[in-house]
Scaffold this motif. Structure first.
Motif, PDB file in Angstrom:
ATOM      1  N   GLN A   3       0.839  -1.188   0.000  1.00 34.18           N
ATOM      2  CA  GLN A   3       0.000   0.000   0.000  1.00 34.18           C
ATOM      3  C   GLN A   3       0.875   1.239   0.000  1.00 34.18           C
ATOM      4  N   LYS A   4       0.369   2.337  -0.612  1.00 33.03           N
ATOM      5  CA  LYS A   4       1.143   3.571  -0.623  1.00 33.03           C
ATOM      6  C   LYS A   4       1.114   4.176   0.773  1.00 33.03           C
ATOM      7  N   THR A   5       2.303   4.558   1.278  1.00 31.45           N
ATOM      8  CA  THR A   5       2.351   5.125   2.618  1.00 31.45           C
ATOM      9  C   THR A   5       1.954   6.599   2.564  1.00 31.45           C
ATOM     10  N   ILE A   6       1.066   6.976   3.459  1.00 31.17           N
ATOM     11  CA  ILE A   6       0.685   8.394   3.511  1.00 31.17           C
ATOM     12  C   ILE A   6       1.785   9.146   4.260  1.00 31.17           C
ATOM     13  N   ARG A   7       2.335  10.209   3.638  1.00 36.93           N
ATOM     14  CA  ARG A   7       3.445  10.946   4.269  1.00 36.93           C
ATOM     15  C   ARG A   7       2.874  11.966   5.250  1.00 36.93           C
ATOM     16  N   TRP A   8       2.498  11.464   6.423  1.00 35.56           N
ATOM     17  CA  TRP A   8       1.914  12.344   7.441  1.00 35.56           C
ATOM     18  C   TRP A   8       2.930  13.394   7.894  1.00 35.56           C
ATOM     19  N   ASP A   9       4.244  13.095   7.780  1.00 36.50           N
ATOM     20  CA  ASP A   9       5.258  14.055   8.222  1.00 36.50           C
ATOM     21  C   ASP A   9       5.204  15.339   7.382  1.00 36.50           C
ATOM     22  N   ALA A  13       3.926  19.047   8.373  1.00 33.88           N
ATOM     23  CA  ALA A  13       4.752  20.241   8.190  1.00 33.88           C
ATOM     24  C   ALA A  13       3.978  21.301   7.413  1.00 33.88           C
ATOM     25  N   GLY A  14       3.257  20.841   6.367  1.00 33.92           N
ATOM     26  CA  GLY A  14       2.469  21.771   5.537  1.00 33.92           C
ATOM     27  C   GLY A  14       1.396  22.465   6.368  1.00 33.92           C
ATOM     28  N   VAL A  15       0.690  21.657   7.186  1.00 35.56           N
ATOM     29  CA  VAL A  15      -0.377  22.224   8.024  1.00 35.56           C
ATOM     30  C   VAL A  15       0.228  23.233   8.999  1.00 35.56           C
ATOM     31  N   GLY A  16       1.402  22.885   9.575  1.00 35.61           N
ATOM     32  CA  GLY A  16       2.089  23.795  10.507  1.00 35.61           C
ATOM     33  C   GLY A  16       2.401  25.128   9.849  1.00 35.61           C
ATOM     34  N   PHE A  53       5.770  25.609  14.145  1.00 38.69           N
ATOM     35  CA  PHE A  53       4.561  24.768  13.914  1.00 38.69           C
ATOM     36  C   PHE A  53       4.856  23.676  12.887  1.00 38.69           C
ATOM     37  N   ALA A  54       5.582  24.082  11.812  1.00 40.53           N
ATOM     38  CA  ALA A  54       5.890  23.114  10.753  1.00 40.53           C
ATOM     39  C   ALA A  54       6.731  21.963  11.318  1.00 40.53           C
ATOM     40  N   ALA A  55       7.740  22.343  12.157  1.00 40.16           N
ATOM     41  CA  ALA A  55       8.602  21.308  12.735  1.00 40.16           C
ATOM     42  C   ALA A  55       7.780  20.374  13.621  1.00 40.16           C
ATOM     43  N   LEU A  56       6.872  21.011  14.439  1.00 47.04           N
ATOM     44  CA  LEU A  56       6.028  20.178  15.315  1.00 47.04           C
ATOM     45  C   LEU A  56       5.138  19.239  14.504  1.00 47.04           C
ATOM     46  N   GLY A  57       4.548  19.815  13.421  1.00 45.84           N
ATOM     47  CA  GLY A  57       3.684  19.019  12.531  1.00 45.84           C
ATOM     48  C   GLY A  57       4.466  17.866  11.934  1.00 45.84           C
ATOM     49  N   PHE A  58       5.715  18.151  11.517  1.00 46.05           N
ATOM     50  CA  PHE A  58       6.555  17.125  10.893  1.00 46.05           C
ATOM     51  C   PHE A  58       6.820  15.963  11.874  1.00 46.05           C
TER      52      PHE A  58
END
Ligand SMILES: Nc1ncnc2c1ncn2[C@@H]1O[C@H](COP(=O)(O)OP(=O)(O)OP(=O)(O)O)[C@@H](O)[C@H]1O
Ligand SMILES: [Mg+2]
Length: 325
Positions: A3-9, A13-16, A53-58
């Motif tokens: 399965q394709k892995t979802i890149r939550w990291d 980061a984007g959401v952050g 925020f981006a770092a935390l999101g990552f």
């Protein structure tokens, strides 16, 4: 797997970054200006927060991915353990059957000849004994019991050294009819009603050892009759062909087979009958498997009202390649 892995990291980061950028616009909207030495530092400060925020999101995304991977790995390991346990059980079962076979062949060889001598001697004594005497009666018992032991040894040998299949195209209805004719005396003796539902045309044929197949169906019919314990005394035989597979069901209105015993009944020597060998179904299942088929006990398909009673289903592929034995 695969399965394709979802890149939550990266998503984190984007959401952050987005939250950081939104903060900048909100501050602008409400008119907050951060200055240092007369310079507007708002962009710098908000940029700093956005990066944080981006770092935390990552980091959060990475944690989520690790957790998902750990869960997948645990599931895979559990599946592999289950498969391992299954094949271990099959190995134990195969070894058990092979050991029974070796033992049976040895015992049968050693026991058969003396039994023959005892039987012949008993018959001789019986010939000279008075018809109504105790000696005559005792000899009858000896002969009867030896015949029973002989049948048991034969069944044991049949189980331990399965007969070679003599497969050829045979008329399915003829094969089933032979079993029904053989079982008729047992049905009559018990006063059982036979319900037939043979949905096969006369030309229906299958690649099988006709004698062994009749033997299987006959054995199922005898078991069905023996299981009947009170009205209604019904035995039902159903047969049909579905997607290249012959299905034969033998059902009865007896007490049925507990779900927990649905597998155990096929094990050699499992019997609930005082004079049973417990080899009938084990041999029948062996014959079904040698034809590439199966024999199983179904629930709620018996011949009693509302499907009570036992139902054994035999499934044989009509054109299956012979299984080498
Ligand atoms: N139609 C049935 N209804 C209820 N129980 C059954 C039925 N068929 C089989 N069984 C159960 O399965 C057991 C094993 O059957 P199997 O035919 O292997 O041996 P058996 O009938 O006991 O002995 P034998 O076949 O040597 O006479 C039986 O003793 C019985 O408990
Ligand atoms: Mg039996």
């Amino acid at each position: 797997m695969g399965q394709k892995t979802i890149r939550w990291d990266w998503i984190g980061a984007g959401v952050g970054l987005l939250i950081g950028a939104m903060d900048y616009f909100i501050l602008r909207l409400v008119g907050v200006v951060m200055t240092l030495g007369g310079h507007d530092m708002s962009a710098l400060v908000v940029g700093f927060f956005a990066l944080t925020f981006a770092a935390l999101g990552f980091v959060n995304g990475r944690l989520m991915m690790a957790r998902t991977r750990a869960k997948d790995d645990a599931e895979t390991i559990a599946e592999q353990l289950e498969a391992l346990e299954r094949s271990q059980q099959e190995l134990v079962q195969a070894e058990k059957l092979a050991a029974i076979g070796r033992l049976a062949a040895g015992v049968a060889h050693e026991v058969r000849n003396p039994l023959g001598v005892i039987r012949a001697s008993a018959s001789l004594i019986q010939e000279d004994a008075e018809e109504a005497s105790d000696d005559h009666r005792a000899c009858t018992f000896i002969v009867e019991e030896i015949d029973r032991l002989e049948a048991m040894i034969s069944a044991l040998l049949k189980f331990s050294r399965p007969e070679r299949l003599d497969r050829r195209f045979c008329q399915t209805l003829d094969c089933l009819e032979r079993a029904l004719v053989l079982a008729q005396p047992a049905l009559d003796e018990r006063g059982a009603v036979l319900e037939r539902d043979l949905r096969l045309d006369k030309a229906h044929a299958l690649m099988a050892d006709a004698d062994l197949l009749s033997q299987v169906v006959y054995g199922l019919l005898v078991n069905a009759v023996e299981a009947l314990d009170g009205p209604p005394l019904t035995v039902a035989v159903r047969a049909w062909s579905d997607a290249g597979v012959l299905c034969v069901e033998v059902a009865d209105s007896g007490p049925g087979i507990d779900a927990k015993d649905a597998q155990v009944i096929f094990e050699p020597f499992f019997t609930t009958k005082a004079r049973g060998t417990g080899l009938g179904l084990a041999i029948a299942a062996q014959i079904a498997e040698a034809h590439g088929g199966t024999l199983s006990a179904l629930q709620a398909k018996g011949a009693g009202p509302a499907g009570q009673g036992a139902c054994l289903r035999l499934m044989i592929p009509e054109q299956e390649e012979p299984v080498s034995s």
